[in-house]
Design a protein around this motif. Structure first.
Motif, PDB file in Angstrom:
ATOM      1  N   TYR A  52     176.294  32.092 163.872  1.00  0.00           N
ATOM      2  CA  TYR A  52     175.286  32.792 164.488  1.00  0.00           C
ATOM      3  C   TYR A  52     175.653  34.124 165.000  1.00  0.00           C
ATOM      4  N   GLY A  53     174.905  35.346 164.631  1.00  0.00           N
ATOM      5  CA  GLY A  53     175.470  36.784 165.228  1.00  0.00           C
ATOM      6  C   GLY A  53     176.725  37.401 164.391  1.00  0.00           C
ATOM      7  N   THR A  54     177.026  36.574 163.419  1.00  0.00           N
ATOM      8  CA  THR A  54     178.095  37.399 162.514  1.00  0.00           C
ATOM      9  C   THR A  54     177.475  38.189 161.135  1.00  0.00           C
ATOM     10  N   ALA A  55     178.223  38.781 160.505  1.00  0.00           N
ATOM     11  CA  ALA A  55     177.726  39.655 159.265  1.00  0.00           C
ATOM     12  C   ALA A  55     177.352  38.532 158.238  1.00  0.00           C
ATOM     13  N   TYR A  56     178.085  37.254 158.259  1.00  0.00           N
ATOM     14  CA  TYR A  56     177.634  36.230 157.261  1.00  0.00           C
ATOM     15  C   TYR A  56     176.222  35.783 157.320  1.00  0.00           C
ATOM     16  N   TRP A  57     175.916  35.530 158.843  1.00  0.00           N
ATOM     17  CA  TRP A  57     174.820  35.131 159.075  1.00  0.00           C
ATOM     18  C   TRP A  57     173.650  35.909 158.722  1.00  0.00           C
ATOM     19  N   ALA A  58     173.848  37.178 158.868  1.00  0.00           N
ATOM     20  CA  ALA A  58     172.682  38.054 158.559  1.00  0.00           C
ATOM     21  C   ALA A  58     172.420  38.147 157.085  1.00  0.00           C
ATOM     22  N   GLU A  59     173.293  37.879 156.146  1.00  0.00           N
ATOM     23  CA  GLU A  59     173.130  37.666 154.753  1.00  0.00           C
ATOM     24  C   GLU A  59     172.579  36.321 154.421  1.00  0.00           C
ATOM     25  N   MET A  60     172.650  35.234 155.115  1.00  0.00           N
ATOM     26  CA  MET A  60     172.293  34.358 154.721  1.00  0.00           C
ATOM     27  C   MET A  60     170.795  33.885 154.568  1.00  0.00           C
ATOM     28  N   THR A  61     170.139  32.947 153.772  1.00  0.00           N
ATOM     29  CA  THR A  61     168.688  32.860 153.832  1.00  0.00           C
ATOM     30  C   THR A  61     168.424  31.852 155.012  1.00  0.00           C
ATOM     31  N   GLU A  62     167.105  31.677 155.364  1.00  0.00           N
ATOM     32  CA  GLU A  62     166.526  30.832 156.198  1.00  0.00           C
ATOM     33  C   GLU A  62     167.186  29.319 155.902  1.00  0.00           C
ATOM     34  N   GLU A  63     166.837  29.090 154.723  1.00  0.00           N
ATOM     35  CA  GLU A  63     167.369  27.695 154.130  1.00  0.00           C
ATOM     36  C   GLU A  63     168.773  27.559 154.063  1.00  0.00           C
ATOM     37  N   GLN A  64     169.552  28.445 153.897  1.00  0.00           N
ATOM     38  CA  GLN A  64     171.088  28.249 154.056  1.00  0.00           C
ATOM     39  C   GLN A  64     171.397  28.177 155.472  1.00  0.00           C
ATOM     40  N   ARG A  65     170.779  28.942 156.364  1.00  0.00           N
ATOM     41  CA  ARG A  65     171.146  28.649 157.745  1.00  0.00           C
ATOM     42  C   ARG A  65     170.681  27.298 158.167  1.00  0.00           C
ATOM     43  N   ALA A  66     169.636  26.704 157.681  1.00  0.00           N
ATOM     44  CA  ALA A  66     169.098  25.363 158.206  1.00  0.00           C
ATOM     45  C   ALA A  66     170.119  24.473 157.665  1.00  0.00           C
ATOM     46  N   ALA A  67     170.715  24.617 156.399  1.00  0.00           N
ATOM     47  CA  ALA A  67     171.441  23.640 155.796  1.00  0.00           C
ATOM     48  C   ALA A  67     172.834  23.705 156.646  1.00  0.00           C
ATOM     49  N   LEU A  68     173.452  24.914 157.161  1.00  0.00           N
ATOM     50  CA  LEU A  68     174.748  24.906 158.017  1.00  0.00           C
ATOM     51  C   LEU A  68     174.266  24.158 159.149  1.00  0.00           C
ATOM     52  N   THR A  69     173.390  24.263 160.013  1.00  0.00           N
ATOM     53  CA  THR A  69     173.108  23.639 161.372  1.00  0.00           C
ATOM     54  C   THR A  69     172.868  21.989 161.042  1.00  0.00           C
ATOM     55  N   ARG A  70     172.531  21.863 159.817  1.00  0.00           N
ATOM     56  CA  ARG A  70     172.400  20.378 159.929  1.00  0.00           C
ATOM     57  C   ARG A  70     173.796  19.938 159.588  1.00  0.00           C
ATOM     58  N   GLN A  71     174.679  20.432 158.924  1.00  0.00           N
ATOM     59  CA  GLN A  71     176.202  19.955 158.799  1.00  0.00           C
ATOM     60  C   GLN A  71     176.816  19.961 159.932  1.00  0.00           C
ATOM     61  N   GLU A  72     176.604  20.956 160.755  1.00  0.00           N
ATOM     62  CA  GLU A  72     177.218  21.221 162.085  1.00  0.00           C
ATOM     63  C   GLU A  72     176.763  20.263 163.215  1.00  0.00           C
ATOM     64  N   ALA A  73     175.516  20.057 163.160  1.00  0.00           N
ATOM     65  CA  ALA A  73     174.954  18.997 164.036  1.00  0.00           C
ATOM     66  C   ALA A  73     175.724  17.566 163.632  1.00  0.00           C
ATOM     67  N   ALA A  74     175.661  17.480 162.325  1.00  0.00           N
ATOM     68  CA  ALA A  74     176.404  16.208 162.049  1.00  0.00           C
ATOM     69  C   ALA A  74     177.892  15.924 162.288  1.00  0.00           C
TER      70      ALA A  74
END
Length: 297
Positions: A52-74
């Protein structure tokens, strides 16, 4: 231990037992395990993502962001399971052959029962989030094996508190966030409510075990707890989450390592924990260096 100190400890344990009787949950019934996960739903508040807050995050779609936080929560949940198993063994060993009529003894068994349910809940939650089994690195696993065998008294309970406090702060955000999948919010809520009792007990045990402790003993255990805290925190976000979320792992790891937003969030969330450790004499200069290396101070 004086009679007055024993009575105070027994009173705290009795209140915790009463609270547990009045407000505990069965995750198998409380959590909606059957509804499918909406791909738009996050596993954790996006602000807690390592990207969150990185250049990579800014390029990601909302679904990509959600997919990442699901993996991080796990990944965070998997680290929680790992340490909960350490916790259970330390508490069992501490209360082995002690007076079973003591409310503290009965509370210890109640806490262990809670942790068993939490570990099963986290495991099922990670599966529902579509994540594999994330584990700490081998050297951390072996270090944990040694720690659970040797840790005693304040070192054991203060380390328990570090693990529980760090997880508690982030989960308080996640359980209120409507962007997070409803079943995950329920998991976080259950853990926050029940861990509040565990943290109270860990604080009381840490203070009690430190009564009359020498300066040398405090310095030694401050370092032991800081090492445990360092490996707990740095194991929470497994590097494999990026590949499993469909991202470029090399770039994601590089940007995550430089992410000042995530570091600032960790530091602010651990302010209360650091204050407690300082008041207990467990925040020495060497310990501070380790906490800074873990970005919690």
């Amino acid at each position: 231990m004086t009679t007055a100190e024993h009575d105070t400890r027994a009173d705290v344990a009795a209140r915790l037992l009463d609270s547990s009787d009045q407000l505990s949950y069965d995750p198998l019934r409380e959590v909606d395990w059957d509804s499918p996960v909406d791909p738009r739903h996050h596993g954790a508040s996006p602000e807690w993502s390592t990207l969150y807050g990185t250049a990579y995050w800014a390029e990601m779609t909302e679904e990509q962001r959600a997919a990442l936080t699901r993996q991080e929560a796990a990944s965070v949940a998997s680290t929680g399971i790992w340490f909960e198993m350490i916790l259970q063994q330390m508490v069992l060993r501490d209360f082995y052959a002690k007076d079973p009529t003591d409310p503290a003894f009965q509370w210890a068994l109640t806490e262990i029962a809670d942790e068993c349910r939490h570990s099963i809940m986290f495991a099922r939650g990670a599966t529902k989030l579509g994540a594999p089994a994330y584990r700490p690195p081998r050297h951390v696993i072996e270090g944990g094996r040694l720690f659970k065998t040797l840790a005693r008294g304040e070192a054991a309970y203060a380390a328990i508190l570090v693990a529980e406090e760090v997880l508690d702060v982030m989960q308080r955000d996640w359980m209120r966030d409507e962007r997070v999948a409803p079943f995950a919010r329920t998991i976080n809520n259950i853990h926050v409510v029940e861990e509040a009792r565990h943290m109270r007990f860990a604080r009381e045990e840490t203070r009690e075990r430190l009564q009359g402790a020498s300066a040398a003993r405090r310095r030694f255990n401050a370092l032991v707890v800081a090492f445990a805290g360092y490996f707990i925190v740095t194991s929470m976000w497994n590097g494999k989450v990026y590949e499993n979320a469909g991202l470029d792992p090399k770039r994601a790891k590089r940007e995550a390592r430089r992410n000042q937003n995530h570091r600032a969030l960790l530091r602010s969330s651990c302010a209360g924990l650091m204050e407690f450790l300082d008041s207990a004499g467990l925040l020495t200069a060497p310990a501070k260096a380790l906490y800074r290396a873990a970005h919690v101070l």
